[in-house]
Design a protein around this motif. Structure first.
Motif, PDB file in Angstrom:
ATOM      1  N   ARG A  85      10.793   9.639  -1.759  1.00 12.12           N
ATOM      2  CA  ARG A  85       9.946  10.645  -2.437  1.00 12.12           C
ATOM      3  C   ARG A  85      10.175  11.732  -1.031  1.00 12.12           C
ATOM      4  O   ARG A  85      10.213  11.242   0.210  1.00 12.12           O
ATOM      5  CB  ARG A  85       8.627  10.115  -2.239  1.00 12.12           C
ATOM      6  CG  ARG A  85       8.501   9.463  -3.446  1.00 12.12           C
ATOM      7  CD  ARG A  85       6.836   8.853  -3.371  1.00 12.12           C
ATOM      8  NE  ARG A  85       6.002  10.036  -3.518  1.00 12.12           N
ATOM      9  CZ  ARG A  85       5.282  10.131  -4.503  1.00 12.12           C
ATOM     10  NH1 ARG A  85       5.358   9.277  -5.746  1.00 12.12           N
ATOM     11  NH2 ARG A  85       4.545  11.049  -4.744  1.00 12.12           N
ATOM     12  N   ASP A  86       9.987  13.013  -1.308  1.00 16.35           N
ATOM     13  CA  ASP A  86       9.869  14.094  -0.276  1.00 16.35           C
ATOM     14  C   ASP A  86       8.684  13.915   0.666  1.00 16.35           C
ATOM     15  O   ASP A  86       8.852  14.368   1.923  1.00 16.35           O
ATOM     16  CB  ASP A  86       9.964  15.512  -0.861  1.00 16.35           C
ATOM     17  CG  ASP A  86      10.869  15.839  -1.674  1.00 16.35           C
ATOM     18  OD1 ASP A  86      12.141  15.003  -1.459  1.00 16.35           O
ATOM     19  OD2 ASP A  86      11.215  16.557  -2.790  1.00 16.35           O
ATOM     20  N   ASN A  87       7.566  13.365   0.176  1.00 14.27           N
ATOM     21  CA  ASN A  87       6.411  13.386   1.159  1.00 14.27           C
ATOM     22  C   ASN A  87       6.362  12.066   1.828  1.00 14.27           C
ATOM     23  O   ASN A  87       5.364  11.761   2.361  1.00 14.27           O
ATOM     24  CB  ASN A  87       5.325  13.403   0.089  1.00 14.27           C
ATOM     25  CG  ASN A  87       4.981  12.469  -1.061  1.00 14.27           C
ATOM     26  OD1 ASN A  87       5.966  11.557  -1.183  1.00 14.27           O
ATOM     27  ND2 ASN A  87       3.656  12.293  -1.193  1.00 14.27           N
ATOM     28  N   VAL A  88       7.528  11.148   1.993  1.00 16.75           N
ATOM     29  CA  VAL A  88       7.437   9.909   2.631  1.00 16.75           C
ATOM     30  C   VAL A  88       8.268  10.089   3.972  1.00 16.75           C
ATOM     31  O   VAL A  88       9.560  10.128   3.557  1.00 16.75           O
ATOM     32  CB  VAL A  88       7.576   8.755   1.698  1.00 16.75           C
ATOM     33  CG1 VAL A  88       7.407   7.500   2.633  1.00 16.75           C
ATOM     34  CG2 VAL A  88       6.209   8.649   0.704  1.00 16.75           C
ATOM     35  N   THR A  89       8.085   9.806   5.074  1.00 22.51           N
ATOM     36  CA  THR A  89       8.633   9.700   6.133  1.00 22.51           C
ATOM     37  C   THR A  89       8.505   8.277   6.581  1.00 22.51           C
ATOM     38  O   THR A  89       7.563   7.738   6.949  1.00 22.51           O
ATOM     39  CB  THR A  89       8.595  10.609   7.338  1.00 22.51           C
ATOM     40  OG1 THR A  89       8.529  11.917   6.452  1.00 22.51           O
ATOM     41  CG2 THR A  89       9.420  10.874   8.259  1.00 22.51           C
ATOM     42  N   LEU A  90       9.863   7.484   7.194  1.00 22.52           N
ATOM     43  CA  LEU A  90       9.621   6.277   7.928  1.00 22.52           C
ATOM     44  C   LEU A  90       9.785   6.788   9.521  1.00 22.52           C
ATOM     45  O   LEU A  90      10.871   7.509  10.000  1.00 22.52           O
ATOM     46  CB  LEU A  90      10.777   5.497   7.504  1.00 22.52           C
ATOM     47  CG  LEU A  90      10.947   4.079   8.109  1.00 22.52           C
ATOM     48  CD1 LEU A  90       9.678   3.335   7.602  1.00 22.52           C
ATOM     49  CD2 LEU A  90      12.105   3.358   7.954  1.00 22.52           C
TER      50      LEU A  90
ATOM     51  N   ASP B 128      11.739   2.354  -3.072  1.00 24.29           N
ATOM     52  CA  ASP B 128      11.998   3.515  -4.016  1.00 24.29           C
ATOM     53  C   ASP B 128      11.046   4.646  -3.353  1.00 24.29           C
ATOM     54  O   ASP B 128      11.317   5.882  -3.208  1.00 24.29           O
ATOM     55  CB  ASP B 128      11.424   3.514  -5.372  1.00 24.29           C
ATOM     56  CG  ASP B 128      12.482   2.631  -6.004  1.00 24.29           C
ATOM     57  OD1 ASP B 128      13.290   2.976  -6.522  1.00 24.29           O
ATOM     58  OD2 ASP B 128      12.207   1.331  -5.960  1.00 24.29           O
ATOM     59  N   ALA B 129       9.779   4.419  -2.671  1.00 24.17           N
ATOM     60  CA  ALA B 129       8.895   5.353  -2.069  1.00 24.17           C
ATOM     61  C   ALA B 129       9.625   6.177  -1.119  1.00 24.17           C
ATOM     62  O   ALA B 129       8.926   7.332  -0.815  1.00 24.17           O
ATOM     63  CB  ALA B 129       7.558   4.472  -1.407  1.00 24.17           C
ATOM     64  N   PHE B 130      10.562   5.510  -0.401  1.00 23.34           N
ATOM     65  CA  PHE B 130      11.066   6.354   0.690  1.00 23.34           C
ATOM     66  C   PHE B 130      12.055   7.579   0.185  1.00 23.34           C
ATOM     67  O   PHE B 130      12.638   8.054   1.047  1.00 23.34           O
ATOM     68  CB  PHE B 130      11.879   5.473   1.874  1.00 23.34           C
ATOM     69  CG  PHE B 130      11.035   4.574   2.420  1.00 23.34           C
ATOM     70  CD1 PHE B 130      10.168   5.145   3.496  1.00 23.34           C
ATOM     71  CD2 PHE B 130      10.708   3.302   2.156  1.00 23.34           C
ATOM     72  CE1 PHE B 130       9.264   4.496   4.198  1.00 23.34           C
ATOM     73  CE2 PHE B 130       9.703   2.507   2.686  1.00 23.34           C
ATOM     74  CZ  PHE B 130       8.887   3.191   3.966  1.00 23.34           C
TER      75      PHE B 130
ATOM     76  N   ALA C 284       0.854  -1.300  -0.110  1.00 18.63           N
ATOM     77  CA  ALA C 284       0.120   0.119  -0.160  1.00 18.63           C
ATOM     78  C   ALA C 284       0.837   1.291   0.119  1.00 18.63           C
ATOM     79  O   ALA C 284       0.166   2.314  -0.276  1.00 18.63           O
ATOM     80  CB  ALA C 284      -0.824  -0.025   1.060  1.00 18.63           C
ATOM     81  N   THR C 285       2.080   1.017   0.605  1.00 20.82           N
ATOM     82  CA  THR C 285       2.954   2.339   0.582  1.00 20.82           C
ATOM     83  C   THR C 285       3.053   3.125  -0.761  1.00 20.82           C
ATOM     84  O   THR C 285       2.838   4.509  -0.833  1.00 20.82           O
ATOM     85  CB  THR C 285       4.213   2.029   1.246  1.00 20.82           C
ATOM     86  OG1 THR C 285       4.204   1.622   2.574  1.00 20.82           O
ATOM     87  CG2 THR C 285       5.382   3.328   1.344  1.00 20.82           C
TER      88      THR C 285
ATOM     89  N   ALA D 136       2.058   8.110  -3.827  1.00 15.14           N
ATOM     90  CA  ALA D 136       1.728   8.950  -4.779  1.00 15.14           C
ATOM     91  C   ALA D 136       0.273   9.840  -4.463  1.00 15.14           C
ATOM     92  O   ALA D 136       0.201  10.814  -5.293  1.00 15.14           O
ATOM     93  CB  ALA D 136       1.424   7.835  -6.051  1.00 15.14           C
ATOM     94  N   GLN D 137      -0.702   9.592  -3.671  1.00 18.31           N
ATOM     95  CA  GLN D 137      -1.742  10.327  -3.683  1.00 18.31           C
ATOM     96  C   GLN D 137      -1.558  11.374  -2.435  1.00 18.31           C
ATOM     97  O   GLN D 137      -2.214  12.435  -2.765  1.00 18.31           O
ATOM     98  CB  GLN D 137      -2.905   9.152  -3.564  1.00 18.31           C
ATOM     99  CG  GLN D 137      -4.393   9.936  -4.064  1.00 18.31           C
ATOM    100  CD  GLN D 137      -5.405   9.084  -3.734  1.00 18.31           C
ATOM    101  OE1 GLN D 137      -5.494   8.379  -2.539  1.00 18.31           O
ATOM    102  NE2 GLN D 137      -6.105   8.558  -4.758  1.00 18.31           N
ATOM    103  N   ALA D 138      -1.216  10.756  -1.341  1.00 14.56           N
ATOM    104  CA  ALA D 138      -1.274  11.752  -0.330  1.00 14.56           C
ATOM    105  C   ALA D 138      -0.443  13.055  -0.243  1.00 14.56           C
ATOM    106  O   ALA D 138       0.503  13.001  -1.210  1.00 14.56           O
ATOM    107  CB  ALA D 138      -1.011  10.817   1.025  1.00 14.56           C
TER     108      ALA D 138
END
Ligand code: NAP
Length: 571
Positions: free
Chosen positions: A368-373, A364-366, A218-219, A224-226
């Motif tokens: 992105r500027d809008n993703v934080t772990l 790869d999603a991590f 789901a990540t 890509a949307q949020a």
């Protein structure tokens, strides 16, 4: 009253009585079945087809959802895709079905599998015997009649000679007990119960809790949307790239012309996939060759990594560590921020000890500027607040929280039904120290109950449709045998069950699964007994055992007849 008019009255009365008797018989008929099946996913649909169309039984299927599909009805979260390849993650019982259906690509997305199962329901005219939007709440065995009494949340009670559970191994969602969940003012979603109408997370600040297969899938689409996605990770996972691709016409044609061999291979291989593991030890090749092989497997994608390069990844800790380190090196290579990459690298348990996810662009999603772990291994989520959530260190603000927190696997969906066997004994009590079954098919003390892919069978360690078809065929053969002998009651003996439970535990204790805290061993649910629930001995050994039991006249099971039918001796 004249003779003639009293005749008319009598005739009318007789007609009225006949009609009432007829209605009563009809009513009885309406509420008495040869078999009730719980669930209309892969297992329930095939069980209905087999028992109704091949054994001529009166069958009723109850399904909680308002559509068929089971797992593939409920898990409609963004990115939901099967991790087994489409052309063998399907039914094999109907060659015509296999030839007709066109899979679009290597790993089907949830809507495609849901469409397939709907097609199956229509093609075999299964719908008239499936009651949707109905949850079975309780089932009680009646020793006097050798029948089950089954109650639903719609207030109905029916009886059936046999009760067949097709409830799925991963269908009771785990709702973590985090304080304040009911006070959150934003939107709350569970991947395992994703709204049918879809969810628009555009422009929202989203929290995603859980990094198992569901959270990992789901990540990327949520990212890509949020507007902003924060992933809360308790334990990192070893995820492999799926390398999804569409099927070309020639690929389709080649699969269809080889289907007999493909399906035959799924029935003999270790885990129900149509491949034989390669016979090569990790240490038998040079370091360079090893690296080359692992690179090839990485490029190919999917579960082949487990069995297609080396035969000892799940047996030899040194071999496993080499493969594990290779995956970590890929994570470090992909994720640009070194600290995030390190947090995403699993440590402390071997690759394969938890169910390995496969993904499309997870790491790869991590970037992105809008993703934080956020690592919550040391600082768990303490509470959900009205506007977000809080760990011991930080308070976060969110518009939506997505729980990808898994399932009360293998036993949860059975124990959520108030199941009572012979003498009123509760399944929940029988299983308080962990599930006990004979072959994962029956439970001592619960006559005439069959549990498709129940705990103690290979189930989740296999390609599920193969495991399901084997169980349904075994159950159907057993029911035919009972019919031939006029038996109406079958029950696993305690002795045979004890021996099987001991064997399952013994095999499980030598497996990798004991070396991680996962749903395989119930470790994800607080208070659940720690037991390796699936049978880890592999399909060939398991099939051999089940077939031997059948050939020996169902050794380990006891048969009986209705008390009123004294002509039929019990065995
Ligand atoms: P899962 O593997 O059990 O993962 C649940 C995640 O939630 C884990 O990361 C877990 O952390 C975390 N979690 C649970 N409770 C938590 C809490 N209180 N606080 C924070 N984190 C918490 O569940 P899943 O991802 O739904 O997958 C379950 C299985 O379903 C898979 O293993 C697979 O067999 C099947 N599945 C298959 C597919 C597919 O075919 N593609 C897709 C999805 C699922 P811990 O690891 O620390 O417990």
């Amino acid at each position: 009253m004249s003779r003639r008019s009293s005749d008319v009255v009598e005739a009318k009365t007789l007609r009225w009585v006949c009609k009432r008797v007829y209605e009563a018989v009809q009513m009885d008929d309406q509420y008495d079945f040869d078999a009730v099946v719980i669930g209309a996913g892969f297992a329930g649909l095939y069980a209905l087809y087999k028992l109704r169309d091949e054994l001529n039984m009166r069958v009723r299927v109850y399904e909680t959802g308002d559509g068929v599909g089971g797992t593939w009805y409920w898990n409609r979260y963004p990115g939901a895709r099967c991790d087994s390849e489409s052309y063998y993650y399907c039914y094999s019982f109907s060659p015509e079905l296999a030839q007709e259906w066109e899979w679009s690509g290597r790993y089907p997305e949830q809507p495609e599998i849901e469409r397939y199962l709907n097609h199956v329901a229509d093609r075999f005219d299964l719908r008239p015997d499936i009651q949707l939007s109905t949850r079975v709440t309780a089932a009680t065995f009646d020793d006097a009649t050798n029948r089950w009494e089954i109650s639903t949340d719609r207030g109905e009670t029916v009886t059936a000679r046999f009760l067949v559970t097709a409830v799925g191994c991963l269908s009771a969602p785990n709702v973590p007990d985090i304080a304040g969940l009911d006070r959150f003012e934003g939107e709350v979603y569970f991947t395992a119960k994703w709204p049918r109408e879809g969810v628009d997370l555009t422009g929202k600040r989203v929290a995603l809790i859980g990094t198992g297969s569901s959270g990992i899938q789901a990540t990327p689409p949520i990212a890509a949307q949020a507007e902003q996605l924060t992933v809360f990770q308790r334990t990192p996972n070893f995820s492999l790239p799926a390398r999804h691709g569409v099927f070309l016409a020639e690929h389709q044609a080649s699969i269809k012309s080889n289907y007999d061999d493909i399906f035959a291979a799924t029935r003999t291989s270790f885990a129900g996939f149509p491949f034989s593991p390669i016979d090569r030890a990790t240490m038998s090749v040079s370091e360079e060759e090893r690296e080359e092989i692992l690179e090839e497997l990485w490029a190919y994608g999917g579960f082949k990594f487990l069995w297609g390069g080396f035969s000892d990844l799940l047996i030899d800790p040194e071999a496993n560590e080499i493969a594990s380190e290779f995956i970590r090196s890929k994570i470090r290579e992909t994720v640009e921020d070194a600290d995030t990459a390190e947090l995403l690298c699993p440590k402390g348990y071997p690759y394969g000890a938890k169910r390995p996810p496969i993904d499309t662009d997870y790491y790869d999603a991590f970037n992105r500027d809008n993703v934080t772990l956020v690592d919550i291994s040391a600082n768990p989520i303490e509470a959900i607040t009205p506007t977000g959530l809080r760990t011991a260190l930080v308070e976060y603000q969110f518009d939506a929280i997505v729980f990808a927190t898994g399932f009360d696997a293998m036993t949860g969906s059975l124990l959520r039904i108030d199941m009572r066997g012979s003498d009123g004994v509760r399944l929940a009590d029988k299983w308080q120290d962990g599930p006990r079954t004979l072959l994962g098919l029956q439970v001592a003390g619960f006559p005439n109950l069959f549990t498709i892919t129940g705990p103690g069978s290979p189930s989740v360690l296999m390609n599920m449709p193969v495991a399901i078809e084997f169980h349904v065929d075994w159950i159907a053969a057993c029911l035919e045998y009972m019919r031939e002998h006029n038996w109406t009651r079958i029950e696993a003996t305690e002795e045979a069950q004890d021996a099987w439970v001991e064997h399952v535990a013994e095999v499980g204790s030598h497996s990798l699964f004991v070396r991680a805290n996962s749903w395989y061993v119930g470790a994800n649910i607080p208070g659940k007994p720690r037991v390796v629930m699936p049978y880890a001995g592999g399909q060939p050994t398991y099939r051999e055992r089940c077939n031997a039991v059948r050939d020996a006249g169902y050794e380990g099971f006891e048969f009986g007849a209705d008390v009123r039918d004294e002509a039929v001796p019990a065995r």
